[in-house]
Design an enzyme around this catalytic site. Sequence first.
Site, PDB file in Angstrom:
ATOM      1  N   ARG A  71       0.813  -1.218   0.000  1.00 22.99           N
ATOM      2  CA  ARG A  71       0.000   0.000   0.000  1.00 22.99           C
ATOM      3  C   ARG A  71       0.848   1.271   0.000  1.00 22.99           C
ATOM      4  O   ARG A  71       0.330   2.368  -0.095  1.00 22.99           O
ATOM      5  CB  ARG A  71      -0.912   0.014   1.214  1.00 22.99           C
ATOM      6  CG  ARG A  71      -2.103  -0.893   1.013  1.00 22.99           C
ATOM      7  CD  ARG A  71      -3.065  -0.633   2.113  1.00 22.99           C
ATOM      8  NE  ARG A  71      -4.380  -1.126   1.817  1.00 22.99           N
ATOM      9  CZ  ARG A  71      -5.352  -1.167   2.723  1.00 22.99           C
ATOM     10  NH1 ARG A  71      -5.131  -0.732   3.951  1.00 22.99           N
ATOM     11  NH2 ARG A  71      -6.538  -1.621   2.399  1.00 22.99           N
ATOM     12  N   GLY A  72       2.148   1.099   0.142  1.00 23.11           N
ATOM     13  CA  GLY A  72       3.035   2.262   0.187  1.00 23.11           C
ATOM     14  C   GLY A  72       3.340   2.788  -1.212  1.00 23.11           C
ATOM     15  O   GLY A  72       2.883   2.243  -2.213  1.00 23.11           O
ATOM     16  N   LEU A  73       4.130   3.839  -1.254  1.00 25.60           N
ATOM     17  CA  LEU A  73       4.513   4.451  -2.535  1.00 25.60           C
ATOM     18  C   LEU A  73       5.148   3.416  -3.476  1.00 25.60           C
ATOM     19  O   LEU A  73       4.699   3.235  -4.612  1.00 25.60           O
ATOM     20  CB  LEU A  73       5.499   5.597  -2.235  1.00 25.60           C
ATOM     21  CG  LEU A  73       6.213   6.258  -3.407  1.00 25.60           C
ATOM     22  CD1 LEU A  73       5.243   7.006  -4.299  1.00 25.60           C
ATOM     23  CD2 LEU A  73       7.288   7.232  -2.899  1.00 25.60           C
TER      24      LEU A  73
ATOM     25  N   GLY B 116       5.645  -0.088  -2.938  1.00 24.82           N
ATOM     26  CA  GLY B 116       4.948  -1.376  -3.024  1.00 24.82           C
ATOM     27  C   GLY B 116       3.715  -1.303  -3.908  1.00 24.82           C
ATOM     28  O   GLY B 116       3.416  -2.238  -4.665  1.00 24.82           O
TER      29      GLY B 116
ATOM     30  N   SER C 215      18.284   2.208  -0.110  1.00 23.12           N
ATOM     31  CA  SER C 215      18.092   3.645  -0.343  1.00 23.12           C
ATOM     32  C   SER C 215      19.444   4.268  -0.665  1.00 23.12           C
ATOM     33  O   SER C 215      20.484   3.776  -0.216  1.00 23.12           O
ATOM     34  CB  SER C 215      17.534   4.278   0.932  1.00 23.12           C
ATOM     35  OG  SER C 215      17.695   5.676   0.886  1.00 23.12           O
ATOM     36  N   SER C 216      19.406   5.386  -1.403  1.00 19.19           N
ATOM     37  CA  SER C 216      20.673   6.045  -1.743  1.00 19.19           C
ATOM     38  C   SER C 216      21.341   6.664  -0.518  1.00 19.19           C
ATOM     39  O   SER C 216      22.507   7.032  -0.567  1.00 19.19           O
ATOM     40  CB  SER C 216      20.441   7.114  -2.818  1.00 19.19           C
ATOM     41  OG  SER C 216      19.486   8.050  -2.365  1.00 19.19           O
ATOM     42  N   CYS C 217      20.607   6.763   0.604  1.00 19.16           N
ATOM     43  CA  CYS C 217      21.222   7.361   1.802  1.00 19.16           C
ATOM     44  C   CYS C 217      22.167   6.399   2.516  1.00 19.16           C
ATOM     45  O   CYS C 217      22.767   6.753   3.518  1.00 19.16           O
ATOM     46  CB  CYS C 217      20.169   7.909   2.755  1.00 19.16           C
ATOM     47  SG  CYS C 217      19.219   6.629   3.540  1.00 19.16           S
TER      48      CYS C 217
ATOM     49  N   TYR D 125      18.208   5.199   9.719  1.00 17.12           N
ATOM     50  CA  TYR D 125      17.542   4.555   8.575  1.00 17.12           C
ATOM     51  C   TYR D 125      18.600   3.891   7.691  1.00 17.12           C
ATOM     52  O   TYR D 125      18.443   2.740   7.260  1.00 17.12           O
ATOM     53  CB  TYR D 125      16.767   5.630   7.805  1.00 17.12           C
ATOM     54  CG  TYR D 125      16.057   5.145   6.571  1.00 17.12           C
ATOM     55  CD1 TYR D 125      14.919   4.368   6.674  1.00 17.12           C
ATOM     56  CD2 TYR D 125      16.511   5.496   5.302  1.00 17.12           C
ATOM     57  CE1 TYR D 125      14.250   3.936   5.540  1.00 17.12           C
ATOM     58  CE2 TYR D 125      15.850   5.085   4.162  1.00 17.12           C
ATOM     59  CZ  TYR D 125      14.717   4.300   4.282  1.00 17.12           C
ATOM     60  OH  TYR D 125      14.064   3.882   3.153  1.00 17.12           O
TER      61      TYR D 125
ATOM     62  N   LYS E 268      19.131  -0.063   6.672  1.00 16.00           N
ATOM     63  CA  LYS E 268      19.141  -0.521   5.272  1.00 16.00           C
ATOM     64  C   LYS E 268      20.458  -1.225   4.935  1.00 16.00           C
ATOM     65  O   LYS E 268      20.462  -2.224   4.210  1.00 16.00           O
ATOM     66  CB  LYS E 268      18.911   0.667   4.327  1.00 16.00           C
ATOM     67  CG  LYS E 268      17.485   1.210   4.377  1.00 16.00           C
ATOM     68  CD  LYS E 268      16.504   0.207   3.805  1.00 16.00           C
ATOM     69  CE  LYS E 268      15.082   0.683   3.782  1.00 16.00           C
ATOM     70  NZ  LYS E 268      14.145  -0.350   3.333  1.00 16.00           N
TER      71      LYS E 268
ATOM     72  N   HIS F  51       8.532  13.562   2.311  1.00 11.34           N
ATOM     73  CA  HIS F  51       9.713  14.028   1.577  1.00 11.34           C
ATOM     74  C   HIS F  51       9.417  15.353   0.873  1.00 11.34           C
ATOM     75  O   HIS F  51       8.271  15.788   0.788  1.00 11.34           O
ATOM     76  CB  HIS F  51      10.142  12.975   0.554  1.00 11.34           C
ATOM     77  CG  HIS F  51      10.740  11.754   1.177  1.00 11.34           C
ATOM     78  ND1 HIS F  51      10.026  10.603   1.380  1.00 11.34           N
ATOM     79  CD2 HIS F  51      11.979  11.519   1.676  1.00 11.34           C
ATOM     80  CE1 HIS F  51      10.803   9.702   1.960  1.00 11.34           C
ATOM     81  NE2 HIS F  51      11.987  10.225   2.151  1.00 11.34           N
TER      82      HIS F  51
ATOM     83  N   ASP G 255      19.571  21.084   5.434  1.00 12.34           N
ATOM     84  CA  ASP G 255      19.674  20.738   4.011  1.00 12.34           C
ATOM     85  C   ASP G 255      19.864  19.234   3.835  1.00 12.34           C
ATOM     86  O   ASP G 255      19.580  18.682   2.784  1.00 12.34           O
ATOM     87  CB  ASP G 255      20.908  21.417   3.392  1.00 12.34           C
ATOM     88  CG  ASP G 255      20.582  22.787   2.837  1.00 12.34           C
ATOM     89  OD1 ASP G 255      19.386  23.115   2.699  1.00 12.34           O
ATOM     90  OD2 ASP G 255      21.534  23.528   2.535  1.00 12.34           O
TER      91      ASP G 255
HETATM   92  O1  GFB Z   1      13.046  14.795   0.678  1.00  8.48           O
HETATM   93  P1  GFB Z   1      13.823  15.067   1.910  1.00  8.48           P
HETATM   94  O2  GFB Z   1      13.079  15.133   3.178  1.00  8.48           O
HETATM   95  O3  GFB Z   1      14.921  13.957   2.050  1.00  8.48           O
HETATM   96  O4  GFB Z   1      14.588  16.474   1.742  1.00  8.48           O
HETATM   97  P2  GFB Z   1      16.503  13.726   1.933  1.00  8.48           P
HETATM   98  C1  GFB Z   1      15.339  16.794   0.602  1.00  8.48           C
HETATM   99  C2  GFB Z   1      15.758  18.266   0.651  1.00  8.48           C
HETATM  100  O5  GFB Z   1      14.598  19.087   0.444  1.00  8.48           O
HETATM  101  C3  GFB Z   1      16.399  18.740   1.947  1.00  8.48           C
HETATM  102  C4  GFB Z   1      14.560  20.121   1.402  1.00  8.48           C
HETATM  103  O6  GFB Z   1      17.479  19.613   1.646  1.00  8.48           O
HETATM  104  C5  GFB Z   1      15.265  19.511   2.615  1.00  8.48           C
HETATM  105  O7  GFB Z   1      15.716  20.521   3.512  1.00  8.48           O
HETATM  106  N1  GFB Z   1      13.176  20.587   1.618  1.00  8.48           N
HETATM  107  C6  GFB Z   1      12.699  21.793   1.301  1.00  8.48           C
HETATM  108  C7  GFB Z   1      12.170  19.877   2.172  1.00  8.48           C
HETATM  109  N2  GFB Z   1      11.422  21.912   1.658  1.00  8.48           N
HETATM  110  C8  GFB Z   1      11.052  20.734   2.194  1.00  8.48           C
HETATM  111  C9  GFB Z   1       9.821  20.254   2.734  1.00  8.48           C
HETATM  112  O8  GFB Z   1       8.806  20.946   2.807  1.00  8.48           O
HETATM  113  N3  GFB Z   1       9.803  18.966   3.164  1.00  8.48           N
HETATM  114  C10 GFB Z   1      10.923  18.165   3.108  1.00  8.48           C
HETATM  115  N4  GFB Z   1      10.843  16.907   3.547  1.00  8.48           N
HETATM  116  N5  GFB Z   1      12.101  18.614   2.626  1.00  8.48           N
HETATM  117  C11 GFB Z   1      15.731  11.442   2.856  1.00  8.48           C
HETATM  118  C12 GFB Z   1      16.067  10.603   4.022  1.00  8.48           C
HETATM  119  O9  GFB Z   1      16.659  12.450   2.838  1.00  8.48           O
HETATM  120  O10 GFB Z   1      15.820  10.786   1.621  1.00  8.48           O
HETATM  121  C13 GFB Z   1      15.495   9.267   3.947  1.00  8.48           C
HETATM  122  O11 GFB Z   1      15.721  11.285   5.195  1.00  8.48           O
HETATM  123  C14 GFB Z   1      15.477   8.642   2.558  1.00  8.48           C
HETATM  124  O12 GFB Z   1      16.255   8.493   4.790  1.00  8.48           O
HETATM  125  C15 GFB Z   1      15.119   9.617   1.482  1.00  8.48           C
HETATM  126  O13 GFB Z   1      16.718   8.103   2.269  1.00  8.48           O
HETATM  127  C16 GFB Z   1      15.284   9.078   0.092  1.00  8.48           C
HETATM  128  O14 GFB Z   1      16.850  13.433   0.515  1.00  8.48           O
HETATM  129  O15 GFB Z   1      17.321  14.796   2.566  1.00  8.48           O
END
Ligand code: GFB
Length: 325
Positions: free
Chosen positions: A28-30, A32, A123-125, A152, A156, A195, A285
Amino acid sequence: MTSQLWERHVGVLYGMNKNSKIYVAGHRGLVGSAITRTLQKEKYDNLILRTRDELDLLNQKATRTFFEKEKPEYVFVAAAKVGGILANNAYPASFIYENLAIQNNVIHNAYLTGAKKLLFLGSSCIYPKLAPQPLKEEYLLTGPLEETNKMYAIAKITGIMMCQAYNRQYGNNFISVMPTNIYGPNDNFDLKSGHVFPALIRKFYEARLAGEKEVEVWGSGAARREFLHVDDLADACVFLMNNYDEPDILNIGTGEDISIKELAEFIREAVGFSGEIIWDQSKPDGTPRKLLDVSKINSLGWKYKTALKDGIAATYKWYKNTQSL
Ligand code: GFB
């Protein structure tokens, strides 16, 4: 030699048949839900799906009972505790505990009940925060991780290692793939836990409807990310389940990145919000850049299809429709 080791030895291919028993954990997730859509579209007609209410993958006993009863032949591990940068930073214990528990339960029971093949989504992280870009698969475990999503990432990485260990000790065929940042239908549009991609769609959409003059976006906008439409990821997962039998991890992405500033501009334009973007620099960031080297998957014959601007338009349309229901 176990029968699985023998089959690998003589080169029996591990591709799915249309009537193979396939379990999509987390359907049910993005991710899956996209894998399920792709399998259904390709006429795989023996899918096993369980909602969280029907099967709690954190529960070892319930997971064991489920696997013993169903004995899936192919397993996609898309069930996970996921979230954006703030959720990862705020709830490190939940991210490490839930992910370790889910993947331990699923991977171990897939082994116990003789699954032919399992695909684990990483995940790429998992790559070091300051690794050279683009990120090659071989950079895994070569440096310190990004702090905001360290727990996380550790979970992984453990999942990847577990797959490799089971392959080595038991002769399993458990593969691991590392997707870049994913977006698309069924994403989490919650502003705190989601995200950046869904958050920006929602923020600009609501600001436009409310006639706001400005929208707050987190961080400096300088961070760079790579975005892949979830249908492309699902297509890659099904392709790899049928065509990749190596223990080495494999990146899945587009091989192209943009700054968060550019992403915000693209989404603002698609949504039709004409106000200003205010950068809230009190928010992190995260890792400065996260771009995958996709030459390995490209050389196997797979490439992404959805251009970012098309993906933004399609996801915005999907989101808008869910709002008018
Ligand atoms: O998508 P995001 O939360 O994940 O953030 P990461 C990506 C960038 O977008 C960061 C900025 O630099 C955030 O500061 N950003 C700007 C925002 N506005 C927003 C907002 O309104 N919401 C969010 N969420 N971000 C994740 C990991 O990292 O990536 C997970 O935390 C996972 O573990 C995922 O691996 C793929 O790319 O930084």
